[in-house]
Scaffold this motif. Structure first.
Motif, PDB file in Angstrom:
ATOM      1  N   GLU A 127       0.903  -1.166   0.006  1.00 31.82           N
ATOM      2  CA  GLU A 127       0.012   0.045  -0.031  1.00 31.82           C
ATOM      3  C   GLU A 127       0.786   1.058  -0.075  1.00 31.82           C
ATOM      4  O   GLU A 127       0.408   2.265  -0.762  1.00 31.82           O
ATOM      5  N   ALA A 131       0.984   4.526  -2.712  1.00 34.76           N
ATOM      6  CA  ALA A 131       0.885   5.631  -2.431  1.00 34.76           C
ATOM      7  C   ALA A 131       1.914   6.372  -2.953  1.00 34.76           C
ATOM      8  O   ALA A 131       1.853   7.837  -3.524  1.00 34.76           O
ATOM      9  N   ARG A 134       1.410   7.078  -6.509  1.00 32.55           N
ATOM     10  CA  ARG A 134       0.442   8.378  -6.819  1.00 32.55           C
ATOM     11  C   ARG A 134       1.218   9.760  -6.604  1.00 32.55           C
ATOM     12  O   ARG A 134       0.864  10.750  -7.409  1.00 32.55           O
ATOM     13  N   ALA A 186      -6.103   0.548  -3.955  1.00 32.50           N
ATOM     14  CA  ALA A 186      -7.559   0.810  -3.719  1.00 32.50           C
ATOM     15  C   ALA A 186      -7.616   2.197  -3.214  1.00 32.50           C
ATOM     16  O   ALA A 186      -8.395   3.003  -3.763  1.00 32.50           O
ATOM     17  N   GLU A 187      -6.719   2.634  -2.377  1.00 37.26           N
ATOM     18  CA  GLU A 187      -6.809   3.969  -1.848  1.00 37.26           C
ATOM     19  C   GLU A 187      -6.368   5.151  -2.717  1.00 37.26           C
ATOM     20  O   GLU A 187      -7.318   6.227  -2.718  1.00 37.26           O
ATOM     21  N   HIS A 188      -5.401   4.979  -3.592  1.00 33.42           N
ATOM     22  CA  HIS A 188      -5.104   5.732  -4.517  1.00 33.42           C
ATOM     23  C   HIS A 188      -5.424   5.782  -5.949  1.00 33.42           C
ATOM     24  O   HIS A 188      -5.052   6.621  -6.920  1.00 33.42           O
ATOM     25  N   ASN A 190      -7.636   3.506  -9.336  1.00 36.73           N
ATOM     26  CA  ASN A 190      -8.738   3.113  -9.890  1.00 36.73           C
ATOM     27  C   ASN A 190      -8.156   2.016 -10.724  1.00 36.73           C
ATOM     28  O   ASN A 190      -7.377   2.284 -11.644  1.00 36.73           O
TER      29      ASN A 190
END
Length: 222
Positions: A127, A131, A134, A186-188, A190
């Motif tokens: 994760e 990040a 991104r 998923a957080e940053h 699609n």
């Protein structure tokens, strides 16, 4: 390909592991999946090659006119990548660095290519890696990730075991499944697409590269 330590990757590029004089993912050129991405127009702008290794993909992209930065944690791999670029007469930037941090590249890259690097990360770092990507990407970026599928692990474990790879390394040869990959990003990001593909490797017992089941996965900023 596996969750090796930095020292083990360095030894792999020095030809000091039982997997052969060069890492099995070094097949002498780019993975076909990325050639097809370039041909389709899915690669654009400034490109980041994470876990670039000896630079085969970076050099190919540079030869196609892209501005490319390759990053790898193994100094020997980076030295080999620089030599490959020089021999091909192309310009690319190669840096020893941590793909979990990616310091100094904020909002710079429009395309990220990850050729088998993601599964090598410890599960707790995935994760953070997403990040970091991104942070260094533009708002319209794409990440293209080629990873061995879970169907490939038994074949790889069997071959590596016969080559004398240590059990503690074999136990780490478990590529993440689709749900784990989605969760990490998923957080940053699609999900744009997830397609069946192949990952070519060449082992000491192979006369030509073998094709392992893989996924080609693309993401865009959330």
């Amino acid at each position: 390909m596996s969750e090796l330590s930095a020292a083990q990757y360095e030894r792999a590029y020095q030809g000091k592991l039982p997997i052969g004089k060069r890492p099995p993912w070094n097949i002498g050129g780019p993975q076909q999946a990325f050639v097809e991405l370039v041909d389709s127009g899915a690669v654009g702008g400034e490109v980041l090659d994470v876990g670039c290794g000896s630079g085969a993909l970076s050099v190919y992209l540079a030869s196609q006119g892209f501005s490319v930065t390759g990053i790898d944690l193994a100094p020997t791999a980076i030295a080999q990548a620089r030599q490959a670029a020089e021999e091909r007469g192309v310009t690319a930037t190669f840096l020893v660095g941590d793909v979990i941090e990616l310091a100094g590249f904020e909002s710079r890259f429009q395309t990220v290519v990850d050729c088998g690097m993601f599964p090598s990360l410890p599960s707790q770092s995935r994760e953070k890696y997403a990040a970091a990507l991104r942070r260094v990407c533009t708002h319209d970026a794409r990440v293209h990730l080629l990873t061995m599928s879970v169907d490939s692990r038994n074949e790889v474990k069997g071959v590596f075991g016969r080559l004398g790879m240590q059990r503690r390394i074999l136990e780490r040869l478990d590529p993440p499944d689709k749900d784990q990959i989605r969760a990490a990003f998923a957080e940053h990001w699609n999900l744009v697409s997830m397609a069946d593909s192949v990952f070519r490797v060449r082992l000491p017992i192979d006369r030509k590269p073998r094709e392992l089941p893989a996924w080609l996965i693309s993401f865009e900023p959330a």
